[in-house]
Design a protein around this motif. Structure first.
Motif, PDB file in Angstrom:
ATOM      1  N   PHE A   1     -11.919 -25.051 -43.396  1.00  0.00           N
ATOM      2  CA  PHE A   1     -11.065 -25.377 -42.066  1.00  0.00           C
ATOM      3  C   PHE A   1      -9.772 -25.417 -42.134  1.00  0.00           C
ATOM      4  O   PHE A   1      -9.137 -25.396 -43.250  1.00  0.00           O
ATOM      5  CB  PHE A   1     -12.067 -26.380 -41.360  1.00  0.00           C
TER       6      PHE A   1
ATOM      7  N   PHE B   1     -19.283 -25.670 -39.670  1.00  0.00           N
ATOM      8  CA  PHE B   1     -17.862 -26.707 -39.661  1.00  0.00           C
ATOM      9  C   PHE B   1     -18.625 -28.065 -40.621  1.00  0.00           C
ATOM     10  O   PHE B   1     -17.796 -28.511 -41.557  1.00  0.00           O
ATOM     11  CB  PHE B   1     -17.415 -27.507 -38.407  1.00  0.00           C
TER      12      PHE B   1
ATOM     13  N   HIS C   1     -15.878 -21.626 -42.989  1.00  0.00           N
ATOM     14  CA  HIS C   1     -15.106 -22.349 -42.061  1.00  0.00           C
ATOM     15  C   HIS C   1     -15.401 -23.650 -42.146  1.00  0.00           C
ATOM     16  O   HIS C   1     -15.598 -24.379 -41.071  1.00  0.00           O
ATOM     17  CB  HIS C   1     -14.628 -21.772 -40.635  1.00  0.00           C
TER      18      HIS C   1
END
Length: 267
Positions: A11, A193, A231
């Motif tokens: 990220f 995430f 990510h």
């Protein structure tokens, strides 16, 4: 054989891995998707044995720094190659209107004029709109607005040369409006995430992100064959692959990829 070279998986604030970006290729030419936030893009291309001279197409999904800033280093490397007669042909940059404006602004502020004077001559900008269709490396593809809740962001669906399909969703969860680009594809890039069990630690929903469980639920609903999770947070790199796959398998029976930086996935 077509393949993905994963150049980064993290990220925006990741320090233990690079920001999410990758290439799609047949090993002769490479299509670069996003570029991360710095010149580590050049390092990871070098580690992956991908020369700048074999990258003639780049797509930047949106203007967040962890996706767009690396593009300026790519532009500089391409332009330097042109000046040194080591880069043949043109370099094509795809992005929506805000992306193109941002790349040009950053480039004019940070690059020498000997590089930026190549804009619209050898370095070409292609503004994509919702439903924009084109061919990249002889692969048919369509770009689409992902209906971001944060800022304008685009993804794409690509028909691979091996007749398989691949959809890239950017860095937000799949929305109802774009499921038509995802249904029954062979490969779905979906951000994840963190683990669902860690949602109180990383607060994915506050950041407009999904968990590994959420992403795999979407993959099941969309009846895709393979889901690629990326990510992510970078606090669990040593256990990330095993833990994310385990959580995803609770809700999805297809193949789950949780790549590390520099991994290669054969398509």
């Amino acid at each position: 054989m077509e393949k993905l070279n994963i150049l980064g998986t993290g990220f925006a604030m990741a320090t233990k891995c690079y920001n999410t970006c990758f290439t799609i290729s047949d090993e002769q030419e490479y299509f670069l998707v996003d570029a991360g936030g710095g010149n580590t893009i050049l390092t990871n291309l070098e580690k992956s044995n991908i020369p700048i001279s074999k990258i003639h197409n780049m797509f930047i999904s949106h203007t967040h720094n962890d996706h767009i800033l690396g593009s300026v280093w790519i532009i500089r490397a391409v332009a330097q190659g042109i000046l040194n007669n080591k880069y043949e042909g043109n370099f094509n940059i795809y992005g929506h209107k805000d992306v193109i404006e941002a790349i040009k602004t950053i480039s004019f502020l940070t690059l020498q004029s000997k590089f930026t004077k190549m804009f619209e001559e050898r370095i070409l900008f292609h503004q994509v709109t919702d439903g924009y269709k084109t061919n990249v490396l002889d692969r048919e593809m369509v770009f689409f607005d992902i209906h971001s809740t944060k800022l304008l962001q685009y993804g794409f669906k690509m028909n691979l040369l091996n007749k398989k399909t691949l959809t890239f969703l950017g860095d937000e969860p799949c929305k109802e409006e774009i499921k038509k680009y995802c249904y029954k594809v062979d490969y779905l890039f979906h951000e994840a995430f963190c683990l669902y069990e860690d949602r109180e630690i990383f607060k994915p929903y506050e950041k407009h992100h999904a968990t590994a469980k959420d992403a795999c639920k979407n993959a099941k609903e969309l009846d895709v064959k393979n889901v690629i999770l990326y990510h992510t947070e970078d606090k669990s790199l040593e256990t990330r692959k095993e833990a994310y796959i385990k959580e995803g398998q609770e809700v999805f029976n297809g193949n789950i990829y949780v790549p590390d930086d520099l991994d290669i996935i054969s398509l």
